[in-house]
Design a protein around this motif. Structure first.
Motif, PDB file in Angstrom:
ATOM      1  N   ASN A 130       0.736  -1.262   0.023  1.00  0.00           N
ATOM      2  CA  ASN A 130      -0.076   0.016   0.024  1.00  0.00           C
ATOM      3  C   ASN A 130       0.780   1.254  -0.072  1.00  0.00           C
ATOM      4  O   ASN A 130       1.518   1.458   1.101  1.00  0.00           O
ATOM      5  CB  ASN A 130      -0.717   0.138   1.142  1.00  0.00           C
ATOM      6  CG  ASN A 130      -1.954   0.986   1.042  1.00  0.00           C
ATOM      7  OD1 ASN A 130      -1.764   2.115   0.714  1.00  0.00           O
ATOM      8  ND2 ASN A 130      -3.259   0.545   1.628  1.00  0.00           N
ATOM      9  N   ARG A 131       0.932   2.027  -0.949  1.00  0.00           N
ATOM     10  CA  ARG A 131       1.880   3.091  -1.201  1.00  0.00           C
ATOM     11  C   ARG A 131       1.415   4.183  -0.357  1.00  0.00           C
ATOM     12  O   ARG A 131       2.420   5.171   0.189  1.00  0.00           O
ATOM     13  CB  ARG A 131       1.688   3.644  -2.473  1.00  0.00           C
ATOM     14  CG  ARG A 131       2.130   2.280  -3.505  1.00  0.00           C
ATOM     15  CD  ARG A 131       2.262   2.914  -5.121  1.00  0.00           C
ATOM     16  NE  ARG A 131       3.204   4.060  -5.279  1.00  0.00           N
ATOM     17  CZ  ARG A 131       3.503   4.566  -6.536  1.00  0.00           C
ATOM     18  NH1 ARG A 131       2.975   4.269  -7.522  1.00  0.00           N
ATOM     19  NH2 ARG A 131       4.422   5.597  -6.560  1.00  0.00           N
ATOM     20  N   GLN A 132       0.164   4.243   0.073  1.00  0.00           N
ATOM     21  CA  GLN A 132      -0.308   5.474   1.029  1.00  0.00           C
ATOM     22  C   GLN A 132       0.159   5.215   2.237  1.00  0.00           C
ATOM     23  O   GLN A 132       0.686   6.180   3.077  1.00  0.00           O
ATOM     24  CB  GLN A 132      -1.947   5.596   0.931  1.00  0.00           C
ATOM     25  CG  GLN A 132      -2.578   6.165  -0.572  1.00  0.00           C
ATOM     26  CD  GLN A 132      -3.875   5.957  -0.476  1.00  0.00           C
ATOM     27  OE1 GLN A 132      -4.513   5.785   0.358  1.00  0.00           O
ATOM     28  NE2 GLN A 132      -4.442   6.913  -1.551  1.00  0.00           N
ATOM     29  N   ASP A 133       0.155   4.096   2.666  1.00  0.00           N
ATOM     30  CA  ASP A 133       0.377   3.746   4.055  1.00  0.00           C
ATOM     31  C   ASP A 133       1.824   3.283   4.172  1.00  0.00           C
ATOM     32  O   ASP A 133       2.666   3.022   5.306  1.00  0.00           O
ATOM     33  CB  ASP A 133      -0.518   2.495   4.780  1.00  0.00           C
ATOM     34  CG  ASP A 133      -1.721   2.927   4.814  1.00  0.00           C
ATOM     35  OD1 ASP A 133      -2.177   4.252   4.839  1.00  0.00           O
ATOM     36  OD2 ASP A 133      -2.689   1.970   4.950  1.00  0.00           O
ATOM     37  N   ASN A 134       2.513   3.133   3.109  1.00  0.00           N
ATOM     38  CA  ASN A 134       3.992   2.661   3.005  1.00  0.00           C
ATOM     39  C   ASN A 134       4.120   1.438   3.609  1.00  0.00           C
ATOM     40  O   ASN A 134       5.070   1.133   4.634  1.00  0.00           O
ATOM     41  CB  ASN A 134       4.831   3.752   3.569  1.00  0.00           C
ATOM     42  CG  ASN A 134       6.294   3.572   3.010  1.00  0.00           C
ATOM     43  OD1 ASN A 134       6.633   3.000   2.175  1.00  0.00           O
ATOM     44  ND2 ASN A 134       7.626   4.016   4.036  1.00  0.00           N
ATOM     45  N   ASP A 135       3.138   0.484   3.478  1.00  0.00           N
ATOM     46  CA  ASP A 135       3.422  -0.904   4.279  1.00  0.00           C
ATOM     47  C   ASP A 135       2.485  -1.841   3.419  1.00  0.00           C
ATOM     48  O   ASP A 135       1.735  -1.489   2.573  1.00  0.00           O
ATOM     49  CB  ASP A 135       2.678  -0.689   5.606  1.00  0.00           C
ATOM     50  CG  ASP A 135       2.991  -2.003   6.402  1.00  0.00           C
ATOM     51  OD1 ASP A 135       3.903  -2.690   6.246  1.00  0.00           O
ATOM     52  OD2 ASP A 135       2.621  -1.957   7.768  1.00  0.00           O
ATOM     53  N   PHE A 136       2.688  -3.106   3.930  1.00  0.00           N
ATOM     54  CA  PHE A 136       2.011  -4.154   2.904  1.00  0.00           C
ATOM     55  C   PHE A 136       0.651  -4.531   3.730  1.00  0.00           C
ATOM     56  O   PHE A 136       0.691  -4.446   5.034  1.00  0.00           O
ATOM     57  CB  PHE A 136       2.887  -5.463   3.137  1.00  0.00           C
ATOM     58  CG  PHE A 136       4.016  -5.424   2.057  1.00  0.00           C
ATOM     59  CD1 PHE A 136       3.991  -5.825   0.805  1.00  0.00           C
ATOM     60  CD2 PHE A 136       5.035  -5.019   2.254  1.00  0.00           C
ATOM     61  CE1 PHE A 136       4.830  -5.981  -0.224  1.00  0.00           C
ATOM     62  CE2 PHE A 136       6.200  -4.720   1.475  1.00  0.00           C
ATOM     63  CZ  PHE A 136       5.988  -5.378   0.247  1.00  0.00           C
ATOM     64  N   GLU A 137      -0.365  -4.833   3.004  1.00  0.00           N
ATOM     65  CA  GLU A 137      -1.407  -5.184   3.528  1.00  0.00           C
ATOM     66  C   GLU A 137      -1.901  -6.325   3.000  1.00  0.00           C
ATOM     67  O   GLU A 137      -1.841  -6.484   1.858  1.00  0.00           O
ATOM     68  CB  GLU A 137      -2.746  -3.977   3.498  1.00  0.00           C
ATOM     69  CG  GLU A 137      -2.793  -3.828   2.028  1.00  0.00           C
ATOM     70  CD  GLU A 137      -4.277  -2.742   1.997  1.00  0.00           C
ATOM     71  OE1 GLU A 137      -4.918  -2.749   0.907  1.00  0.00           O
ATOM     72  OE2 GLU A 137      -4.101  -1.835   2.728  1.00  0.00           O
ATOM     73  N   PHE A 138      -2.856  -7.287   3.827  1.00  0.00           N
ATOM     74  CA  PHE A 138      -3.180  -8.614   3.347  1.00  0.00           C
ATOM     75  C   PHE A 138      -4.545  -8.627   2.865  1.00  0.00           C
ATOM     76  O   PHE A 138      -5.593  -7.963   3.478  1.00  0.00           O
ATOM     77  CB  PHE A 138      -3.204  -9.549   4.650  1.00  0.00           C
ATOM     78  CG  PHE A 138      -3.471 -11.036   4.201  1.00  0.00           C
ATOM     79  CD1 PHE A 138      -2.871 -11.771   3.421  1.00  0.00           C
ATOM     80  CD2 PHE A 138      -5.068 -11.409   4.704  1.00  0.00           C
ATOM     81  CE1 PHE A 138      -3.353 -12.947   3.073  1.00  0.00           C
ATOM     82  CE2 PHE A 138      -5.197 -12.780   4.432  1.00  0.00           C
ATOM     83  CZ  PHE A 138      -4.442 -13.557   3.563  1.00  0.00           C
ATOM     84  N   ARG A 139      -4.624  -8.936   1.625  1.00  0.00           N
ATOM     85  CA  ARG A 139      -6.005  -9.101   1.018  1.00  0.00           C
ATOM     86  C   ARG A 139      -6.316 -10.655   1.058  1.00  0.00           C
ATOM     87  O   ARG A 139      -5.761 -11.607   0.358  1.00  0.00           O
ATOM     88  CB  ARG A 139      -5.932  -8.672  -0.713  1.00  0.00           C
ATOM     89  CG  ARG A 139      -5.259  -7.329  -0.835  1.00  0.00           C
ATOM     90  CD  ARG A 139      -6.298  -6.301  -0.443  1.00  0.00           C
ATOM     91  NE  ARG A 139      -6.184  -5.012  -0.474  1.00  0.00           N
ATOM     92  CZ  ARG A 139      -6.024  -4.412  -1.817  1.00  0.00           C
ATOM     93  NH1 ARG A 139      -6.405  -4.869  -2.712  1.00  0.00           N
ATOM     94  NH2 ARG A 139      -5.667  -3.029  -1.939  1.00  0.00           N
ATOM     95  N   PRO A 140      -7.407 -10.854   1.973  1.00  0.00           N
ATOM     96  CA  PRO A 140      -8.016 -12.532   1.876  1.00  0.00           C
ATOM     97  C   PRO A 140      -8.277 -13.024   0.671  1.00  0.00           C
ATOM     98  O   PRO A 140      -8.985 -12.195  -0.234  1.00  0.00           O
ATOM     99  CB  PRO A 140      -9.179 -12.354   3.052  1.00  0.00           C
ATOM    100  CG  PRO A 140      -8.824 -10.948   3.661  1.00  0.00           C
ATOM    101  CD  PRO A 140      -8.202  -9.967   2.692  1.00  0.00           C
ATOM    102  N   GLY A 141      -7.971 -14.308   0.623  1.00  0.00           N
ATOM    103  CA  GLY A 141      -8.395 -15.122  -0.619  1.00  0.00           C
ATOM    104  C   GLY A 141      -9.689 -15.686  -0.501  1.00  0.00           C
ATOM    105  O   GLY A 141     -10.421 -15.414   0.838  1.00  0.00           O
ATOM    106  N   PRO A 142     -10.120 -16.600  -1.396  1.00  0.00           N
ATOM    107  CA  PRO A 142     -11.484 -16.912  -1.223  1.00  0.00           C
ATOM    108  C   PRO A 142     -11.717 -18.046  -0.155  1.00  0.00           C
ATOM    109  O   PRO A 142     -12.938 -18.397   0.286  1.00  0.00           O
ATOM    110  CB  PRO A 142     -11.979 -17.630  -2.490  1.00  0.00           C
ATOM    111  CG  PRO A 142     -10.574 -17.773  -3.096  1.00  0.00           C
ATOM    112  CD  PRO A 142      -9.810 -16.696  -2.755  1.00  0.00           C
TER     113      PRO A 142
END
Length: 375
Positions: A130-142
């Motif tokens: 995430n470029r706005q937060d300058n960090d990685f965020e988890f996108r849950p899968g199905p």
């Protein structure tokens, strides 16, 4: 609660247990006890279980015509907190069974279409920068759903299939060193074509062992197929299905099943039955200790569907084939002789002695008076 109140009767065609010949030992004892007043029977909980499961079964049977035993195994697996593998040739209703069961429960449902190019992250989820937060965020899968329908699971590579191992056993997902718990209830309903079909990969033994039960739908008889043509030709019954229960109710029923009494004799019988598979010369790989746990959980669910708060040998017999057969790996000689894992399990049910002490349920009822005795 009135102790003499009988649970609501289930439609017999939807919950066929062991064959009649296997029930001779139990029927007289069960009838004698259930027709009397015995303190401590959880009649209200069992009656509620009967009502809810009956509605779910009726919903599913609007789509799957003439297969009550298949529906029973699916419901037993749901109540046993397990996962279901539906294996058969194309066109017999594997995906329809999974979707009908999922739509009958008001909960989160996701579907994964397994293909050769599917990646593990397509199932579990991925961390995105995430470029706005300058960090990685988890996108849950199905896989983050209460019911996950995996269509044609054996068309994906073993690497992708293995992405479900942690989910199915531990109800969690680990991505980039971070563990994310899955919601409850959690059930995987996977369909697969026979491994002889073109473009399929055999499921790894570790993954097959995580499926509580396996069913094969088979072709319908002529009467059922004619009824299917009459009912399905004009419209799709799947479109008319509405939820008849929810996730909270399913969790409540699961707790009811957990309280079903399992006597020491039945426990030893289950252990002896599973242990016998490891000594068969026709097998390269017998059933695992996990299979024993799945067998007793399924037997508890089967007993609850039969209206009892205790397990008898017939309950173990009713679920033994769908719970054990898919875990067994035959030797090359047994395959050449056209032996099947199903036949081997049925032979074991005839050979392993049935505990006679477990045939009399009176002691089980009296044992249940003390709630501390439930395991």
């Amino acid at each position: 609660m009135t102790p003499s109140t009988q649970p609501a009767a289930l439609p017999e065609h939807s919950y066929g247990g062991a064959p009649a010949a296997e029930q001779v030992h139990n029927n007289q004892h069960v009838n004698a006890v259930t027709n009397s007043t015995v303190p401590g029977r959880p009649d209200e909980a069992l009656a509620e279980l009967h009502a809810v499961v009956g509605r779910i079964a009726a919903n599913v049977e609007k789509v799957i015509v003439g297969k009550p035993d298949v529906v029973r195994v699916a419901l037993v697996t749901l109540l046993a907190e397990g996962h279901l593998l539906v294996e058969d040739v194309p066109g017999v209703g594997k995906t329809s069974l999974a979707k009908a069961l999922a739509r009958s429960i008001d909960c989160t449902v996701s579907r994964i279409q397994f293909t050769p190019d599917l990646l593990p992250s397509d199932i579990t989820g991925v961390s995105i920068y995430n470029r706005q937060d300058n960090d990685f965020e988890f996108r849950p899968g199905p896989v983050f759903a209460n019911i996950v329908v995996g269509d044609e699971i054996n068309r994906a590579s073993p690497k992708t299939q293995s992405a479900l191992l942690e989910c199915m056993e531990e109800h969690q997902v680990t991505v980039d060193g971070q563990t994310y718990p899955l919601g409850a209830p959690f059930m995987v309903i996977a369909t697969q074509n026979p491994i002889e079909m073109e473009g399929t990969y055999a499921l790894p033994e570790a993954q097959r062992d995580r499926f509580t039960s396996r069913v094969s739908i088979g072709y319908p008889d002529p009467a059922a197929e004619l009824a299917m043509v009459d009912e399905h030709a004009g419209h799709d019954p799947m479109a008319d299905l509405r939820p008849v229960s929810d996730a909270e109710m399913v969790l409540k029923l699961v707790h009811v099943v957990r309280r079903v009494h399992l006597s020491p004799e039945i426990r030893r019988y289950a252990v002896e039955l599973v242990g016998a598979t490891r000594r068969l010369p026709e097998l390269r790989l017998g059933a695992s200790p996990r299979a024993t746990l799945h067998l007793v959980r399924a037997a508890r669910a089967q007993a609850a569907l039969a209206g009892r708060d205790f397990v008898v040998p017939d309950d173990v017999h009713a679920v033994a084939v769908p719970v054990l057969a898919h875990r067994l790996v035959l030797t090359a000689e047994a395959q050449a002789a056209r032996r099947s894992a199903t036949d081997l399990v049925r032979n074991l049910l005839q050979r392993v002695p049935v505990p006679h002490a477990a045939l009399d349920p009176t002691a089980q009822f009296l044992h249940n008076v003390n709630p501390n005795n439930h395991r």
